[in-house]
Design an enzyme around this catalytic site. Sequence first.
Site, PDB file in Angstrom:
ATOM      1  N   GLY A 184       0.847  -6.028   2.883  1.00 56.56           N
ATOM      2  CA  GLY A 184       1.645  -4.942   3.446  1.00 56.56           C
ATOM      3  C   GLY A 184       1.998  -3.902   2.401  1.00 56.56           C
ATOM      4  O   GLY A 184       1.915  -2.687   2.651  1.00 56.56           O
ATOM      5  N   ASP A 185       2.372  -4.347   1.211  1.00 56.20           N
ATOM      6  CA  ASP A 185       2.689  -3.414   0.128  1.00 56.20           C
ATOM      7  C   ASP A 185       1.462  -2.619  -0.280  1.00 56.20           C
ATOM      8  O   ASP A 185       1.533  -1.404  -0.512  1.00 56.20           O
ATOM      9  CB  ASP A 185       3.210  -4.192  -1.086  1.00 56.20           C
ATOM     10  CG  ASP A 185       4.607  -4.740  -0.870  1.00 56.20           C
ATOM     11  OD1 ASP A 185       5.543  -3.939  -0.768  1.00 56.20           O
ATOM     12  OD2 ASP A 185       4.763  -5.966  -0.806  1.00 56.20           O
ATOM     13  N   THR A 186       0.325  -3.302  -0.406  1.00 56.93           N
ATOM     14  CA  THR A 186      -0.875  -2.625  -0.868  1.00 56.93           C
ATOM     15  C   THR A 186      -1.378  -1.621   0.160  1.00 56.93           C
ATOM     16  O   THR A 186      -1.826  -0.525  -0.194  1.00 56.93           O
ATOM     17  CB  THR A 186      -1.971  -3.653  -1.189  1.00 56.93           C
ATOM     18  OG1 THR A 186      -1.448  -4.624  -2.097  1.00 56.93           O
ATOM     19  CG2 THR A 186      -3.162  -2.972  -1.839  1.00 56.93           C
TER      20      THR A 186
ATOM     21  N   ALA B  82       0.703   1.376  -0.235  1.00 56.86           N
ATOM     22  CA  ALA B  82       0.328   2.108  -1.439  1.00 56.86           C
ATOM     23  C   ALA B  82      -0.934   2.941  -1.215  1.00 56.86           C
ATOM     24  O   ALA B  82      -1.023   4.102  -1.650  1.00 56.86           O
ATOM     25  CB  ALA B  82       0.113   1.134  -2.588  1.00 56.86           C
TER      26      ALA B  82
END
Length: 416
Positions: free
Chosen positions: A187-189, A192
Amino acid sequence: MKAPHPQPGAASIQGALSGLRVIEMGQLIAGPFCGKTLGEFGADVIKIEPPADPARPGANGGDPLRNWRMLQDGTSVWWQVQSRNKRSIALDLRDAEGQDIARRLIAEADVLIENFRPGTLEGWGLGWETLHALNPRLVMLRISGYGQTGPYRDLPGFGAIGEAMGGLRHLTGEPGRVPVRTGISIGDTLAALHGTIGVLMALYHRAVHGGPGQVIDVALHEAVFNVMESLIPEYSAFGAVREAAGSALPGIAPSNAYRCADGYVLIAGNGDSIFRRLMDVIGRPELGSAPDLQSNAGRAARVDELDAAIGDWTLPRTIAEVLGKLGEARVPAGRVYTAKDIHEDPHYRARDMILRQTTRDGREIDVPGIVPKLSLTPGTVRSAAPHLGDDTDSVLAELGLASGDIAALREKGAVA
């Protein structure tokens, strides 16, 4: 302060983003992964990190990622990837003088990256209106759990929560069992990468159309939701709620993981001509020629039968034997790679996807290569990940601060 640790051959290529100045205020994964990507293609990324808090003896300063997972020489080896090509300045943004230095840095920057909870920068006097007035050309990427607007904006949100709200967690795992994570902070990537795309679009608008800077607002759950394929159209049109399906690709057949004598292989035989070749390989040409199996709709209706036929063929054979025969027949298939498999694979090496990088402590470590691959201006590793505050003095000197001024700020705790 240690000197930057350049990497061999790093200065020979002019990056596509050379000359771009990026200020990174993010921590952990989403914001810093965007900074990593921009830095690999030539941007000068200055990472602002908090100094150690004297009120909390023993607490480490800097980005918490420095201490995540497995450490070498007291620093996470993950850090060596996430923060290469960056410069570190230890700056207390809760301090008025620290905030003033941040404004001076941002006034000369092209891009600001932050992934704090909405309202945090405003509380430090670093909100968009203030910064835009200071630097009208500034492009500001803001990554948060739920975005800068809406009823959930003030709730704390991590990548795992974004994966759940975005619909991904409901689809991961085996049917009827507890939802599982993908094994990485996807989810973070994803946030980003969406942020990086937004930054590049905003820079294009600024450069080509003469527009001013703007804000890119990325919510973690929206970045996940954006890759959820037909999830909502299927619900809208048919009331269908897609469910977890393990290793299968629902509605697309045959495409699954199949047990071999020594592990599993993934086989994607879902193209019409590929399916016929696959059936020939496994000794079931009658399935390959069956009229109702010439299109995906018919194969999806008989997916259990097809999976059983393929599984019966793979089970007594080794992975190497299965991949060899399928490769000869031009049927897409692959083993499930571990870290060891990746590290030893010649294709990864041939495409420079495993790089030897030297840390600022002098150790050599293998790290992932750079994606995407540009033919004229490929990404490079120009310098190793910094120690906390490695570049504080040089960055402040670039702002015009004399050594005495820097020493006074350090004495007050505004910088470290």
